[in-house]
Design a protein around this motif. Structure first.
Motif, PDB file in Angstrom:
ATOM      1  N   LEU A  47       8.127   1.958   7.586  1.00  0.00           N
ATOM      2  CA  LEU A  47       6.674   1.865   7.636  1.00  0.00           C
ATOM      3  C   LEU A  47       6.305   0.455   8.067  1.00  0.00           C
ATOM      4  CD1 LEU A  47       5.928   3.716   4.292  1.00  0.00           C
ATOM      5  CD2 LEU A  47       5.390   4.559   6.583  1.00  0.00           C
ATOM      6  N   THR A  48       5.624   0.321   9.192  1.00  0.00           N
ATOM      7  CA  THR A  48       5.323  -0.988   9.757  1.00  0.00           C
ATOM      8  C   THR A  48       3.832  -1.279   9.723  1.00  0.00           C
ATOM      9  OG1 THR A  48       5.166  -0.066  11.991  1.00  0.00           O
ATOM     10  CG2 THR A  48       7.312  -0.885  11.286  1.00  0.00           C
ATOM     11  N   GLY A  49       3.499  -2.566   9.862  1.00  0.00           N
ATOM     12  CA  GLY A  49       2.105  -2.969   9.940  1.00  0.00           C
ATOM     13  C   GLY A  49       1.453  -2.472  11.214  1.00  0.00           C
ATOM     14  N   ASP A  50       0.144  -2.340  11.184  1.00  0.00           N
ATOM     15  CA  ASP A  50      -0.600  -1.822  12.334  1.00  0.00           C
ATOM     16  C   ASP A  50      -0.847  -2.875  13.401  1.00  0.00           C
ATOM     17  OD1 ASP A  50      -1.877   1.079  11.718  1.00  0.00           O
ATOM     18  OD2 ASP A  50      -1.638  -0.044   9.857  1.00  0.00           O
ATOM     19  N   ALA A  51      -0.955  -4.137  12.994  1.00  0.00           N
ATOM     20  CA  ALA A  51      -1.367  -5.163  13.938  1.00  0.00           C
ATOM     21  C   ALA A  51      -0.575  -6.445  13.713  1.00  0.00           C
ATOM     22  CB  ALA A  51      -2.862  -5.448  13.789  1.00  0.00           C
ATOM     23  N   SER A  52      -0.551  -7.266  14.726  1.00  0.00           N
ATOM     24  CA  SER A  52       0.121  -8.563  14.611  1.00  0.00           C
ATOM     25  C   SER A  52      -0.475  -9.369  13.453  1.00  0.00           C
ATOM     26  CB  SER A  52      -0.028  -9.353  15.908  1.00  0.00           C
ATOM     27  OG  SER A  52       0.624  -8.696  16.968  1.00  0.00           O
ATOM     28  N   ASN A  53       0.424 -10.052  12.749  1.00  0.00           N
ATOM     29  CA  ASN A  53       0.065 -10.938  11.640  1.00  0.00           C
ATOM     30  C   ASN A  53      -0.424 -10.210  10.387  1.00  0.00           C
ATOM     31  OD1 ASN A  53       0.671 -13.378  13.102  1.00  0.00           O
ATOM     32  ND2 ASN A  53      -1.269 -13.106  14.190  1.00  0.00           N
ATOM     33  N   ASP A  54      -0.304  -8.875  10.354  1.00  0.00           N
ATOM     34  CA  ASP A  54      -0.605  -8.154   9.115  1.00  0.00           C
ATOM     35  C   ASP A  54       0.385  -8.543   8.013  1.00  0.00           C
ATOM     36  OD1 ASP A  54      -2.794  -6.877  10.079  1.00  0.00           O
ATOM     37  OD2 ASP A  54      -1.929  -4.856  10.076  1.00  0.00           O
ATOM     38  N   ARG A  55       1.624  -8.791   8.401  1.00  0.00           N
ATOM     39  CA  ARG A  55       2.678  -9.226   7.473  1.00  0.00           C
ATOM     40  C   ARG A  55       2.808  -8.285   6.275  1.00  0.00           C
ATOM     41  NH1 ARG A  55       2.516 -15.888   7.653  1.00  0.00           N
ATOM     42  NH2 ARG A  55       2.388 -16.022   9.911  1.00  0.00           N
ATOM     43  N   ILE A  56       2.800  -6.997   6.594  1.00  0.00           N
ATOM     44  CA  ILE A  56       3.049  -6.009   5.552  1.00  0.00           C
ATOM     45  C   ILE A  56       4.410  -6.304   4.931  1.00  0.00           C
ATOM     46  CG2 ILE A  56       3.478  -3.555   5.130  1.00  0.00           C
ATOM     47  CD1 ILE A  56       0.571  -4.271   5.665  1.00  0.00           C
ATOM     48  N   GLY A  57       4.497  -6.295   3.630  1.00  0.00           N
ATOM     49  CA  GLY A  57       5.762  -6.573   2.977  1.00  0.00           C
ATOM     50  C   GLY A  57       5.630  -7.423   1.743  1.00  0.00           C
ATOM     51  N   LYS A  58       4.425  -7.921   1.472  1.00  0.00           N
ATOM     52  CA  LYS A  58       4.221  -8.746   0.287  1.00  0.00           C
ATOM     53  C   LYS A  58       4.441  -7.946  -0.988  1.00  0.00           C
ATOM     54  CE  LYS A  58       2.729 -12.331  -2.079  1.00  0.00           C
ATOM     55  NZ  LYS A  58       3.545 -13.558  -2.212  1.00  0.00           N
ATOM     56  N   ALA A  59       4.014  -6.693  -1.001  1.00  0.00           N
ATOM     57  CA  ALA A  59       4.127  -5.914  -2.238  1.00  0.00           C
ATOM     58  C   ALA A  59       4.265  -4.427  -1.922  1.00  0.00           C
ATOM     59  CB  ALA A  59       2.897  -6.135  -3.121  1.00  0.00           C
ATOM     60  N   ILE A  60       5.092  -3.762  -2.699  1.00  0.00           N
ATOM     61  CA  ILE A  60       5.209  -2.305  -2.672  1.00  0.00           C
ATOM     62  C   ILE A  60       5.519  -1.856  -4.087  1.00  0.00           C
ATOM     63  CG2 ILE A  60       7.667  -2.368  -2.068  1.00  0.00           C
ATOM     64  CD1 ILE A  60       7.208   0.234  -0.489  1.00  0.00           C
ATOM     65  N   ALA A  61       5.007  -0.706  -4.492  1.00  0.00           N
ATOM     66  CA  ALA A  61       5.241  -0.222  -5.852  1.00  0.00           C
ATOM     67  C   ALA A  61       5.261   1.289  -5.875  1.00  0.00           C
ATOM     68  CB  ALA A  61       4.156  -0.743  -6.802  1.00  0.00           C
ATOM     69  N   GLY A  62       6.160   1.831  -6.684  1.00  0.00           N
ATOM     70  CA  GLY A  62       6.070   3.224  -7.067  1.00  0.00           C
ATOM     71  C   GLY A  62       5.066   3.310  -8.203  1.00  0.00           C
ATOM     72  N   ILE A  63       4.010   4.080  -8.041  1.00  0.00           N
ATOM     73  CA  ILE A  63       2.909   4.078  -9.014  1.00  0.00           C
ATOM     74  C   ILE A  63       2.905   5.324  -9.884  1.00  0.00           C
ATOM     75  CG2 ILE A  63       1.445   2.514  -7.699  1.00  0.00           C
ATOM     76  CD1 ILE A  63      -0.040   4.963  -6.595  1.00  0.00           C
ATOM     77  N   GLY A  64       4.028   6.046  -9.910  1.00  0.00           N
ATOM     78  CA  GLY A  64       4.079   7.263 -10.700  1.00  0.00           C
ATOM     79  C   GLY A  64       3.369   8.398  -9.997  1.00  0.00           C
ATOM     80  N   ASP A  65       2.956   9.377 -10.760  1.00  0.00           N
ATOM     81  CA  ASP A  65       2.277  10.551 -10.200  1.00  0.00           C
ATOM     82  C   ASP A  65       0.773  10.340 -10.316  1.00  0.00           C
ATOM     83  OD1 ASP A  65       1.452  13.000  -9.328  1.00  0.00           O
ATOM     84  OD2 ASP A  65       2.304  14.138 -10.995  1.00  0.00           O
TER      85      ASP A  65
END
Length: 290
Positions: free
Chosen positions: A51-69
């Protein structure tokens, strides 16, 4: 997102979804297995989902979490934070909600690769420089309605405190969660807000809300604020959490400080589970400059 053929090789799959935006960032999901097969090492090209960021400099990757159901369909869900995404305003930040699809046989499906906006819903920080999504955490079912809830930090938020005092927002799960949050900002959807009191505290650089420190049956919340005070701090806010809470309210929380100036205590906070068999969950707090 388009489902990829099973025969597609790992490197082909990665290249197919690598949108090659400059510093767009990405998240790589590896589904668990009883064995690792013939793979002796893991890299981005071997990920099950990219899963990648949509645009330059979005820098997706700071946080991800499994949030349960979070929507009560029996399958666990995910949340991805992009604290530097332009969103509704410059650096307001964005959150990307992924709800696991339930098959006709009741089984839980897998996510497809793509850009993060292909997930089920996108919502945002409320104002410029809020940096919503800097940290995320599952919260458990705080309100007892059968849906798992979650926390989102916005380290630049100043709606109730001073400039860049920061806030942590509780968002409640629901059967229609994707529709409930789509396109909205944190100020419109939160069910509780814990806010920093002082300018530049930037509370919420790290958060954890999936443990019970005092063993009262309610999950508590740890908030890291490595720039607070002079030594850095971590705040333990006692559950059940609701309404608006000043993180400096001594009746609602306990305060852990670094030992020395510039220790940056609260750089990372976490629940460690019940380590000593007491029934109380332990917490861990880092101080990277100690």
């Amino acid at each position: 997102a388009e489902k990829l053929p099973r025969r597609m090789l790992r490197n082909e799959r990665y290249e197919r979804w690598n949108n090659e935006t400059s510093q767009g960032g990405g998240h790589f999901i590896y589904y668990g297995s009883e064995t690792v097969g013939d793979t002796s090492s893991w890299d981005a090209a071997s990920a099950d989902v990219v899963l990648t960021g949509d645009a330059s400099n979005d820098r997706i990757g700071k946080a991800i979490a499994g949030i349960g159901d979070a929507n009560g369909d029996g399958c666990n869900d995910i949340l991805i934070g992009g604290s530097l995404v332009q969103g509704l305003a410059s650096n307001s930040g964005a959150l990307y909600l992924g709800l696991t699809e339930v098959g006709s046989d009741g089984s839980c499906g897998r996510f497809a690769s793509g850009v993060v906006s292909d997930l089920d819903a996108t919502f945002y920080g409320g104002a410029a420089d809020d940096q919503a999504g800097a940290a995320l955490s599952p919260a458990g079912d705080v309100d007892g309605d059968g849906y798992d809830d979650f926390y989102v930090s916005a380290i630049g938020d100043n709606t109730l405190g001073g400039s860049t005092s920061g806030s942590v927002f509780l968002v409640s799960g629901s059967a229609t969660l994707d529709a409930d949050v789509e396109g909205l900002d944190m100020d419109s959807i939160y069910t509780a807000q814990i806010y920093g009191n002082n300018s530049n505290d930037s509370i919420g650089g790290s958060i954890a809300g999936n443990g019970d420190f005092d063993n009262d049956g309610h999950n508590d919340l740890i908030i890291g604020a490595s720039g607070a005070e002079s030594e850095g701090a971590a705040y333990l806010v006692y559950g059940p959490i609701s309404g608006q809470i000043d993180v400096e309210d001594e009746a609602s929380r306990a305060l852990f400080l670094g030992a020395n100036i510039d220790d940056n205590a609260g750089s990372t906070v976490t629940f460690l589970g019940d380590l000593d068999g007491s029934g109380n969950d332990a917490i861990g707090i880092s101080a990277v400059n100690d």
